[in-house]
Design a protein around this motif. Structure first.
Motif, PDB file in Angstrom:
ATOM      1  N   ARG A 217      14.803 -20.248 -50.573  1.00 25.71           N
ATOM      2  CA  ARG A 217      13.403 -20.803 -50.233  1.00 25.71           C
ATOM      3  C   ARG A 217      12.309 -21.799 -50.293  1.00 25.71           C
ATOM      4  N   ASP A 218      13.128 -22.751 -49.850  1.00 25.77           N
ATOM      5  CA  ASP A 218      12.486 -24.371 -50.077  1.00 25.77           C
ATOM      6  C   ASP A 218      10.902 -24.716 -49.511  1.00 25.77           C
ATOM      7  N   TRP A 219      10.313 -24.241 -50.806  1.00 23.76           N
ATOM      8  CA  TRP A 219       9.020 -23.819 -50.592  1.00 23.76           C
ATOM      9  C   TRP A 219       8.193 -25.623 -50.173  1.00 23.76           C
ATOM     10  N   ASN A 220       9.472 -26.741 -50.800  1.00 19.59           N
ATOM     11  CA  ASN A 220       8.714 -28.240 -50.328  1.00 19.59           C
ATOM     12  C   ASN A 220       9.447 -28.783 -49.999  1.00 19.59           C
ATOM     13  N   GLY A 221      10.457 -27.631 -48.534  1.00 17.64           N
ATOM     14  CA  GLY A 221      11.296 -28.876 -47.823  1.00 17.64           C
ATOM     15  C   GLY A 221      10.085 -28.986 -46.117  1.00 17.64           C
ATOM     16  N   GLU A 222      11.778 -30.939 -46.691  1.00 17.88           N
ATOM     17  CA  GLU A 222      10.374 -31.104 -45.078  1.00 17.88           C
ATOM     18  C   GLU A 222      11.522 -30.647 -44.092  1.00 17.88           C
ATOM     19  N   ILE A 223      11.095 -31.033 -42.230  1.00 17.58           N
ATOM     20  CA  ILE A 223      11.837 -30.703 -41.852  1.00 17.58           C
ATOM     21  C   ILE A 223      11.755 -32.266 -40.875  1.00 17.58           C
ATOM     22  N   HIS A 224      12.395 -32.916 -40.623  1.00 20.05           N
ATOM     23  CA  HIS A 224      12.702 -34.362 -39.885  1.00 20.05           C
ATOM     24  C   HIS A 224      13.614 -34.174 -38.667  1.00 20.05           C
ATOM     25  N   ASP A 225      12.622 -34.694 -37.279  1.00 19.75           N
ATOM     26  CA  ASP A 225      14.421 -34.680 -35.903  1.00 19.75           C
ATOM     27  C   ASP A 225      14.603 -32.987 -36.084  1.00 19.75           C
ATOM     28  N   GLY A 226      13.714 -32.091 -36.659  1.00 21.26           N
ATOM     29  CA  GLY A 226      13.902 -30.765 -36.413  1.00 21.26           C
ATOM     30  C   GLY A 226      14.465 -30.348 -37.094  1.00 21.26           C
ATOM     31  N   GLN A 227      15.195 -30.941 -38.019  1.00 17.54           N
ATOM     32  CA  GLN A 227      16.614 -30.286 -39.262  1.00 17.54           C
ATOM     33  C   GLN A 227      15.050 -30.804 -41.209  1.00 17.54           C
ATOM     34  N   LEU A 228      16.224 -29.375 -41.324  1.00 20.82           N
ATOM     35  CA  LEU A 228      15.163 -29.239 -42.714  1.00 20.82           C
ATOM     36  C   LEU A 228      16.261 -29.932 -43.230  1.00 20.82           C
ATOM     37  N   LYS A 229      15.344 -31.268 -44.051  1.00 17.90           N
ATOM     38  CA  LYS A 229      15.864 -31.775 -44.942  1.00 17.90           C
ATOM     39  C   LYS A 229      17.561 -31.643 -46.109  1.00 17.90           C
ATOM     40  N   SER A 230      16.556 -30.212 -46.969  1.00 28.44           N
ATOM     41  CA  SER A 230      17.367 -30.010 -47.673  1.00 28.44           C
ATOM     42  C   SER A 230      19.138 -29.656 -46.669  1.00 28.44           C
ATOM     43  N   ALA A 231      18.865 -28.676 -45.607  1.00 31.05           N
ATOM     44  CA  ALA A 231      19.947 -29.078 -45.190  1.00 31.05           C
ATOM     45  C   ALA A 231      20.667 -29.862 -44.525  1.00 31.05           C
ATOM     46  N   THR A 232      19.707 -30.555 -44.149  1.00 32.41           N
ATOM     47  CA  THR A 232      20.942 -31.448 -44.080  1.00 32.41           C
ATOM     48  C   THR A 232      21.210 -32.658 -45.132  1.00 32.41           C
ATOM     49  N   ILE A 233      21.388 -32.286 -46.286  1.00 30.07           N
ATOM     50  CA  ILE A 233      21.592 -32.701 -47.238  1.00 30.07           C
ATOM     51  C   ILE A 233      23.196 -31.820 -47.813  1.00 30.07           C
TER      52      ILE A 233
ATOM     53  N   ASN B 197      24.836 -29.986 -45.772  1.00 29.75           N
ATOM     54  CA  ASN B 197      25.437 -30.315 -44.439  1.00 29.75           C
ATOM     55  C   ASN B 197      26.439 -31.087 -45.373  1.00 29.75           C
ATOM     56  N   LYS B 198      26.537 -31.804 -45.938  1.00 33.71           N
ATOM     57  CA  LYS B 198      27.621 -32.967 -46.236  1.00 33.71           C
ATOM     58  C   LYS B 198      27.754 -32.898 -47.655  1.00 33.71           C
ATOM     59  N   ILE B 199      27.086 -31.691 -48.641  1.00 35.87           N
ATOM     60  CA  ILE B 199      28.420 -31.548 -49.583  1.00 35.87           C
ATOM     61  C   ILE B 199      29.191 -30.853 -48.837  1.00 35.87           C
ATOM     62  N   SER B 200      29.156 -30.320 -48.745  1.00 34.48           N
ATOM     63  CA  SER B 200      29.861 -28.856 -47.686  1.00 34.48           C
ATOM     64  C   SER B 200      30.963 -29.672 -46.809  1.00 34.48           C
ATOM     65  N   LYS B 201      30.767 -30.813 -46.746  1.00 36.77           N
ATOM     66  CA  LYS B 201      32.230 -31.941 -45.578  1.00 36.77           C
ATOM     67  C   LYS B 201      32.855 -32.327 -46.821  1.00 36.77           C
TER      68      LYS B 201
ATOM     69  N   ALA C  82      24.532 -25.631 -41.879  1.00 36.40           N
ATOM     70  CA  ALA C  82      24.588 -26.699 -42.371  1.00 36.40           C
ATOM     71  C   ALA C  82      26.279 -26.539 -43.102  1.00 36.40           C
ATOM     72  N   GLY C  83      27.019 -25.159 -42.676  1.00 34.89           N
ATOM     73  CA  GLY C  83      27.915 -24.903 -43.297  1.00 34.89           C
ATOM     74  C   GLY C  83      28.397 -23.765 -44.863  1.00 34.89           C
ATOM     75  N   ALA C  84      27.219 -22.930 -45.033  1.00 32.61           N
ATOM     76  CA  ALA C  84      27.486 -22.683 -46.367  1.00 32.61           C
ATOM     77  C   ALA C  84      27.876 -21.150 -45.715  1.00 32.61           C
ATOM     78  N   ASP C  85      28.509 -20.060 -46.537  1.00 33.65           N
ATOM     79  CA  ASP C  85      29.320 -19.350 -46.581  1.00 33.65           C
ATOM     80  C   ASP C  85      27.401 -18.183 -47.511  1.00 33.65           C
ATOM     81  N   VAL C  86      26.475 -17.416 -46.813  1.00 34.70           N
ATOM     82  CA  VAL C  86      25.758 -16.979 -47.581  1.00 34.70           C
ATOM     83  C   VAL C  86      25.366 -15.561 -47.781  1.00 34.70           C
ATOM     84  N   TYR C  87      25.945 -14.655 -49.516  1.00 37.87           N
ATOM     85  CA  TYR C  87      26.206 -13.539 -48.938  1.00 37.87           C
ATOM     86  C   TYR C  87      25.413 -12.876 -50.518  1.00 37.87           C
ATOM     87  N   GLU C  88      24.962 -11.251 -49.572  1.00 40.40           N
ATOM     88  CA  GLU C  88      23.723 -10.616 -50.325  1.00 40.40           C
ATOM     89  C   GLU C  88      24.193 -10.501 -51.968  1.00 40.40           C
TER      90      GLU C  88
END
Length: 371
Positions: free
Chosen positions: A300-316, A318-322, A351-357
């Protein structure tokens, strides 16, 4: 043998974990020592075989008395010691009554002790309950985390030992030797490929995840030696290196863990800024194909910003996962809450992450064990 089978069946029905080995051991004791033991010695022998948890003592006693038709002799000091432990275990309960024995009868005291015994949550139930419902100040939770960390360490150690096993993998050996006319020219052993990886743990300590961060730290602290290389970071609106806290201090309570994190500058109830934290992580932490990044967060990225339809934290992310071998996210929320408007699980998965409960301590232990 029939009375032992009956005893095992009744204990299992009462919720006590009874294995086949326990039944066989109890049968051996009955067959070889029943005539040599006194009734009290036989009772103690069978109790030591069957009962692995102090919470199951009363269940065993009741079933044993019914099945064997005798009254178990319990010394007075043992009963008083049990009442003392009951009071200690419930010292943090909001409805606790501080009473003077001169003001109430022994019958009333026994009723209160019995009520607390019935209300007491079993360790297995604690591990299966949602962590939202657990009391962080209950001393049993810390002890359970210590047990789970040992369980994780044992599982990982067994996997390491199996790598050097000379046990033959028969199905693979047969398939491999088919080209030799069925003659066993090559023996294929069971040696699972275990790649030595560096594990980097990121723990969300913002207000929405602060309640679980201490439990996560306790598990990593207890099993850290089974990992090849470990780094630990806290993040809310900044990144904090907590790696040295894994080795510098001995922790006996969750309060000790909280103090160590405060000294490092981790804020309780701080606001999360995943974009800033992930960017700082990407710029300052060395990542390669042998690095596993494990993140504890409710996504829950409460301060997250959307840029060009993409969540900025998810974009970063994605770079980490690569750059890394893989990115794993442990989400302490139930999956039913993942698809709400404020949840960014889908963004992180894309963004390339595996999410587990990891909504229970048992789920948390199972995922960490497989890393």
């Amino acid at each position: 043998m029939s009375i032992i089978v009956n005893l095992s069946n009744k204990l299992r029905s009462a919720g006590i974990e009874v294995s086949i080995r326990s039944t066989m051991t109890a049968h051996y004791v009955m067959e070889n020592y029943q005539s040599l033991f006194t009734q009290n010695e036989l009772y103690n022998a069978l109790k030591s075989i069957y009962v692995k948890d102090v919470d199951d003592y009363d269940k065993f006693d009741k079933i044993y008395e019914e099945l064997f038709g005798l009254k178990i002799d319990k010394p007075e000091e043992k009963r008083q010691h049990k009442q003392h432990n009951q009071a200690g275990n419930n010292s943090n309960m909001p409805n606790q009554v501080n009473m003077n024995q001169d003001d109430v009868s022994q019958e009333e005291i026994d009723e209160i002790v019995l009520e607390r015994e019935e209300r007491k949550v079993h360790d297995r139930q604690i591990m299966d309950n949602s962590m939202v419902l657990l009391n962080q100040y209950d001393p049993r939770i810390f002890e359970i985390c210590k047990k789970l960390s040992r369980k994780i360490a044992n599982k990982r150690s067994m996997r390491q030992k199996s790598k050097n096993s000379s046990q033959v993998n028969m199905p693979l050996t047969i398939r491999t030797n088919m080209k030799y006319g069925g003659h066993f020219v090559k023996l294929i052993t069971k040696k699972p490929h275990l790649k030595k990886s560096k594990h980097i743990f990121l723990c969300d300590v913002s207000g929405s995840c602060e309640w679980i961060s201490s439990w996560f730290f306790a598990l990593i602290y207890g099993c850290q030696k089974t990992f090849h290389k470990v780094q630990l970071y806290d993040f809310d609106n900044k990144l904090i290196d907590m790696t040295d806290t894994l080795t510098d201090t001995e922790y006996k309570t969750f309060n000790d863990i909280a103090i160590a994190h405060k000294k490092k500058g981790a804020l309780i109830y701080g606001q999360s800024d995943m974009t800033k934290s992930f960017t700082e992580f990407l710029e300052n932490v060395e990542l390669n194909n042998n690095t596993d990044v494990i993140i504890l967060t409710d996504c829950r990225d409460w301060n997250g910003e959307i840029h060009d339809g993409q969540l900025k934290s998810a974009t970063i992310l994605n770079k980490i996962s690569k750059r890394a071998h893989r990115v794993i996210i442990l989400n302490p929320e139930k999956k039913i809450r993942w698809n709400t408007p404020t949840s960014c699980v889908k963004d992180f998965e894309n963004a390339g992450a595996d999410v587990y409960e990891a909504a229970t301590l048992e789920q948390l232990e199972q995922v960490i064990s497989k890393l």
